[in-house]
Design a protein around this motif. Structure first.
Motif, PDB file in Angstrom:
ATOM      1  N   ASN A 173     107.197  -4.407  -3.333  1.00 53.84           N
ATOM      2  CA  ASN A 173     107.266  -4.263  -4.783  1.00 53.84           C
ATOM      3  C   ASN A 173     105.903  -4.541  -5.394  1.00 53.84           C
ATOM      4  OD1 ASN A 173     107.822  -4.255  -7.501  1.00 53.84           O
ATOM      5  ND2 ASN A 173     109.136  -6.058  -7.468  1.00 53.84           N
ATOM      6  N   THR A 174     105.308  -3.494  -5.957  1.00 54.06           N
ATOM      7  CA  THR A 174     103.997  -3.639  -6.604  1.00 54.06           C
ATOM      8  C   THR A 174     104.092  -3.445  -8.116  1.00 54.06           C
ATOM      9  OG1 THR A 174     103.522  -1.305  -6.227  1.00 54.06           O
ATOM     10  CG2 THR A 174     102.758  -2.860  -4.543  1.00 54.06           C
ATOM     11  N   LYS A 175     105.307  -3.340  -8.643  1.00 57.24           N
ATOM     12  CA  LYS A 175     105.485  -3.149 -10.087  1.00 57.24           C
ATOM     13  C   LYS A 175     105.110  -4.422 -10.828  1.00 57.24           C
ATOM     14  CE  LYS A 175     109.257   0.074  -9.405  1.00 57.24           C
ATOM     15  NZ  LYS A 175     110.708   0.235  -9.466  1.00 57.24           N
ATOM     16  N   THR A 176     104.384  -4.258 -11.932  1.00 57.14           N
ATOM     17  CA  THR A 176     103.978  -5.415 -12.722  1.00 57.14           C
ATOM     18  C   THR A 176     104.563  -5.374 -14.130  1.00 57.14           C
ATOM     19  OG1 THR A 176     101.932  -4.274 -13.325  1.00 57.14           O
ATOM     20  CG2 THR A 176     101.837  -5.797 -11.437  1.00 57.14           C
ATOM     21  N   SER A 177     105.532  -4.490 -14.359  1.00 59.45           N
ATOM     22  CA  SER A 177     106.133  -4.387 -15.689  1.00 59.45           C
ATOM     23  C   SER A 177     106.968  -5.629 -16.022  1.00 59.45           C
ATOM     24  CB  SER A 177     106.985  -3.122 -15.800  1.00 59.45           C
ATOM     25  OG  SER A 177     107.935  -3.073 -14.754  1.00 59.45           O
ATOM     26  N   VAL A 178     107.580  -6.235 -15.005  1.00 62.32           N
ATOM     27  CA  VAL A 178     108.311  -7.486 -15.173  1.00 62.32           C
ATOM     28  C   VAL A 178     107.746  -8.483 -14.169  1.00 62.32           C
ATOM     29  CG1 VAL A 178     110.549  -8.629 -15.005  1.00 62.32           C
ATOM     30  CG2 VAL A 178     110.412  -6.297 -15.900  1.00 62.32           C
ATOM     31  N   CYS A 205      99.489 -14.109   4.621  1.00 56.29           N
ATOM     32  CA  CYS A 205      99.090 -13.973   3.225  1.00 56.29           C
ATOM     33  C   CYS A 205      99.577 -12.647   2.633  1.00 56.29           C
ATOM     34  CB  CYS A 205      97.568 -14.051   3.148  1.00 56.29           C
ATOM     35  SG  CYS A 205      96.926 -14.135   1.474  1.00 56.29           S
ATOM     36  N   VAL A 206     100.092 -12.724   1.418  1.00 62.74           N
ATOM     37  CA  VAL A 206     100.597 -11.549   0.708  1.00 62.74           C
ATOM     38  C   VAL A 206      99.658 -11.263  -0.454  1.00 62.74           C
ATOM     39  CG1 VAL A 206     102.531 -10.614  -0.617  1.00 62.74           C
ATOM     40  CG2 VAL A 206     102.965 -12.125   1.334  1.00 62.74           C
ATOM     41  N   GLY A 245     107.081  -8.847  -7.214  1.00 63.53           N
ATOM     42  CA  GLY A 245     107.544  -9.025  -8.581  1.00 63.53           C
ATOM     43  C   GLY A 245     106.960 -10.215  -9.314  1.00 63.53           C
ATOM     44  N   THR A 246     105.778 -10.665  -8.876  1.00 60.07           N
ATOM     45  CA  THR A 246     105.174 -11.831  -9.513  1.00 60.07           C
ATOM     46  C   THR A 246     103.655 -11.736  -9.468  1.00 60.07           C
ATOM     47  OG1 THR A 246     105.310 -14.240  -9.626  1.00 60.07           O
ATOM     48  CG2 THR A 246     105.119 -13.267  -7.418  1.00 60.07           C
ATOM     49  N   ALA A 304     106.626 -16.725  -7.156  1.00 55.35           N
ATOM     50  CA  ALA A 304     107.981 -16.398  -6.701  1.00 55.35           C
ATOM     51  C   ALA A 304     107.956 -16.163  -5.198  1.00 55.35           C
ATOM     52  CB  ALA A 304     108.516 -15.162  -7.422  1.00 55.35           C
ATOM     53  N   TYR A 305     109.058 -16.530  -4.554  1.00 53.35           N
ATOM     54  CA  TYR A 305     109.195 -16.326  -3.116  1.00 53.35           C
ATOM     55  C   TYR A 305     109.309 -14.840  -2.805  1.00 53.35           C
ATOM     56  CZ  TYR A 305     110.146 -21.323  -2.685  1.00 53.35           C
ATOM     57  OH  TYR A 305     110.054 -22.694  -2.710  1.00 53.35           O
TER      58      TYR A 305
END
Length: 152
Positions: free
Chosen positions: A18-23, A51-52, A58-59, A124-125
């Motif tokens: 998930n690379t969305k940054t809208s939420v 490492c991520v 989502g964070t 966030a995890y």
């Protein structure tokens, strides 16, 4: 036994893909209690143990564990949680952290986690359905050139 007494955590936004940054999500508002098993779209998942990249899961600062995943014979182990921020280099992969959580490998090839509240927002995890590292990793400092963003 936490392998048979856990809460399902199946937020699709936690996916490492998930690379969305809208939420932007933050786990400091969650009342963590007990053990959790992660799923993404019905597939068993685990917290990444490398490492991520920031702005994934989502964070802003995705949380991952340092030290690898245990084997079933290891029982319950403690692992440090890290959050990557301000780039994707060894010096920042654990910019936020590290606070310990408990991890257990379960028969049936899945993991459960005793999650705790992160130190700040927006952390966030993460959850990943890919491969698992069962070898302990060391916290040896590594120098990485700016062009190399695949290893931490």
């Amino acid at each position: 036994d936490p392998c048979y007494n856990y809460t399902v955590l199946n937020d699709t936004w936690r996916s490492i893909n998930n690379t969305k940054t809208s939420v932007i999500n933050c786990d400091t508002s969650v009342s963590w209690s007990g053990w959790y098993r992660l799923f993404i779209n019905g597939l068993s998942a685990h917290i990444p143990d490398t490492c991520v990249a920031q702005f994934r899961c989502g964070t802003h600062a995705p949380l991952w564990i340092r030290g690898g995943h245990p084997t079933v014979t290891d029982g319950v182990v403690t692992r440090d949680v890290c959050g990557n921020w301000v780039g994707y280099t060894a010096s920042y992969c654990c910019m936020f952290g590290s606070f310990p959580i408990k991890v257990k490998a379960c028969p049936g090839k899945y993991y459960v986690y005793e999650l705790v509240r992160p130190t700040t927002c927006n952390l966030a995890y993460c959850a990943d359905t890919g491969s698992i590292n069962t070898s302990p990793t060391t916290a040896t400092p590594v120098t990485i050139s700016p062009g190399n963003v695949t290893h931490c």
